[in-house]
Design an enzyme around this catalytic site. Structure first.
Site, PDB file in Angstrom:
ATOM      1  N   THR A   1       0.932  -1.240   0.103  1.00 34.40           N
ATOM      2  CA  THR A   1      -0.059  -0.005  -0.034  1.00 34.40           C
ATOM      3  C   THR A   1       0.892   1.218   0.073  1.00 34.40           C
ATOM      4  O   THR A   1       1.971   1.137   0.754  1.00 34.40           O
ATOM      5  CB  THR A   1      -0.849   0.013   1.356  1.00 34.40           C
TER       6      THR A   1
ATOM      7  N   HIS B   1       2.517 -11.640  14.188  1.00 33.08           N
ATOM      8  CA  HIS B   1       3.592 -12.410  14.901  1.00 33.08           C
ATOM      9  C   HIS B   1       3.436 -13.844  15.017  1.00 33.08           C
ATOM     10  O   HIS B   1       4.362 -14.455  15.821  1.00 33.08           O
ATOM     11  CB  HIS B   1       3.691 -11.693  16.169  1.00 33.08           C
TER      12      HIS B   1
END
Length: 492
Positions: free
Chosen positions: A411, A463
């Protein structure tokens, strides 16, 4: 020969759609492959075209109606027979014999709800017991967490009982009222003017949308529909006739206070609601962290300046920054397969291909079309692919194949002036790279201060699957390749 006009087969995971715009009306002559109607889902706008030359017969579902995959929404008369002109006349004569017809009690039920939706809420009743209604008139809006469904009258008649008040939680196919088919309320027939004000509040979705888009007060539009109800044609006529507005201004006895504050309330589009739900889902269902770095863009800017004219002459497209970003990301994904993977239940799925989603801002909201097999594309192929996807996104022409999938997202908020951000992951992907504004900053180079065009990089990652070592290494690899574009050629 009568051909059914049907809603296309909807994509997997899309339960229903909305009639956005009819480009024709009953009686219109059409050509083969002419676009008849736009069907809007929460992901894409689908076009339904004429299968043959002919004349539009009956339109069964108006703009704003919620429809299902392969539902019949209209008829096309192949070749344009004269039959359709006679059909409405026969239908128009039916009410003359209605008073003698027997009254049939019909249950008003909640529609079948989309998959994964357990219940719904009664949002608005547009009629009250004793009121007469016409066939296909909207009786009640039933709201789910995904869409607002309309329950329409199955025939001319009247509402006799309402079992579920506004705000009540209901389930699929639950009986929420009683309808008497053929029953006509004398009070309503004898005093249509008295109820014009109440009926005018029951605006169809297409009329509500048009009023909101043009910022028009419904009270300023004269309704010509049943009981004074405002139709789409009334709004369009109001827009083309400025004279009444001037007359109103001349005759208004009350002065508007200076600095008066106002509000504009517009319903969220289906796409905007989907974007909101996906962003919330990403925040709530991933262990998302963001790591940052910065990159000196001078080498790429010098390279573009040196070869831009030759590149355009050879490939007929400009050499932009995005092709460098995509190339660097693709090479980094090869080196860090965890970033190119996704979680499916208790499994980690490693993808041996490279499909990169490119975030594109459109008038309807943010979409992320997919540039597939980027490892096989050259710089020109990437630039052309991105340009094509951006144009289709702007025009609402992206196909389902072009927006489904994707292993990683880029993006670029820098085009809007963003200096730094923490982008949100696009599930089920594991990471997203945010590019930002290129800005001259003083930097220390070999013990001296130099002014360099610098850009911040932001990598948000899940994560649960990507550890800190891999995330930092991935971002450093992108930095090194952008600061030394030769690495992209030599694969070092």
């Amino acid at each position: 020969m009568t051909i059914e006009i049907k809603v296309p087969v909807l994509p997997e995971s899309v339960a229903d759609a909305t009639i956005a715009t009819w480009h024709v009306k009953s009686g219109d002559s059409v050509k083969r492959d002419q676009n008849l109607v736009d069907i809007e889902t929460d992901k894409v706008v689908l076009e339904v075209v004429a299968q043959e030359d002919g004349v539009i017969g009956e339109i069964l579902d108006e703009e704003g109606a919620t429809v299902l995959g392969e539902q019949v929404i209209g008829q096309l008369l192949q070749g344009g027979a004269a039959a359709p002109a006679a059909a409405p006349a026969a239908k128009a004569e039916a009410p003359a014999s209605a008073p003698a017809a027997s009254v049939e009690a019909v249950d008003v039920k909640v529609p079948v709800l989309p998959e994964s939706v357990a219940d719904a809420t009664i949002a608005t009743w547009h009629v009250q017991p004793g009121e007469s209604v016409s066939r296909d008139q909207n009786l009640v809006d039933v709201e789910t967490d995904k869409v607002v469904l309309e329950v329409v009258a199955p025939a001319d008649g009247s509402i006799t009982e309402i079992f579920a008040a506004e705000g009540t939680t209901v389930t699929a196919e639950e009986v929420i009222g009683k309808f008497a088919a053929g029953a006509v309320s004398a009070a309503v027939v004898s005093a249509p003017a008295a109820e014009a004000e109440d009926d005018s509040d029951a605006l169809s979705p297409s009329v509500r949308r048009l009023l909101a888009e043009k910022d028009i007060d419904p009270a300023s539009v004269k309704g010509t529909g049943k009981g004074g109800k405002i139709t789409k044609e009334d709004v369009e006529k109001h827009l083309k006739a400025p004279a009444p507005a001037a007359a109103k201004a001349d005759s208004a006895p009350v002065a508007v206070p200076a600095g008066e504050r106002s509000e504009k309330r517009v319903p969220m589009t289906r796409l905007r609601k989907t974007i909101a739900n996906r962003l919330l889902d990403a925040k709530n269902s991933t262990a998302m962290l963001t790591t940052f770095n910065e990159v000196n863009m001078k080498p790429i800017m010098d390279l573009r300046k040196q070869y831009q004219d030759s590149f355009v002459k050879r490939h007929d497209i400009k050499l932009g920054f995005m092709s460098f970003y995509v190339k660097a990301v693709t090479e980094a994904l090869k080196r860090f397969p965890e970033v190119n993977a996704s979680i499916d239940g208790d499994d980690i799925v490693y993808h041996n291909y490279f499909d990169v989603s490119i975030a594109v801002s459109t008038p309807r909201g943010l979409v992320t079309p997919v540039l597939k097999d980027t490892d096989t594309l050259g710089m020109a192929g990437i630039e052309k692919g991105i340009k094509e996807l951006a144009i289709k996104g702007r025009d609402g022409k992206l196909s389902m194949a072009e927006i489904m999938g994707g292993n990683f997202t880029i993006t670029n908020g820098g085009v809007f002036g963003s200096l730094l951000s923490t982008p949100i992951i696009n599930p089920p992907q594991s990471a997203i790279l945010g590019m930002h504004k290129i800005q001259d900053r003083p930097m220390a180079v070999n013990g001296k201060v130099e002014i360099l065009p610098m850009m911040y990089l932001a990598l948000s990652y899940d994560h649960r699957i990507v550890d800190g070592k891999e995330s930092v290494g991935f971002l450093v690899a992108i930095k090194e390749m952008l600061e030394d574009p030769t690495r992209l050629v030599l694969d070092v």
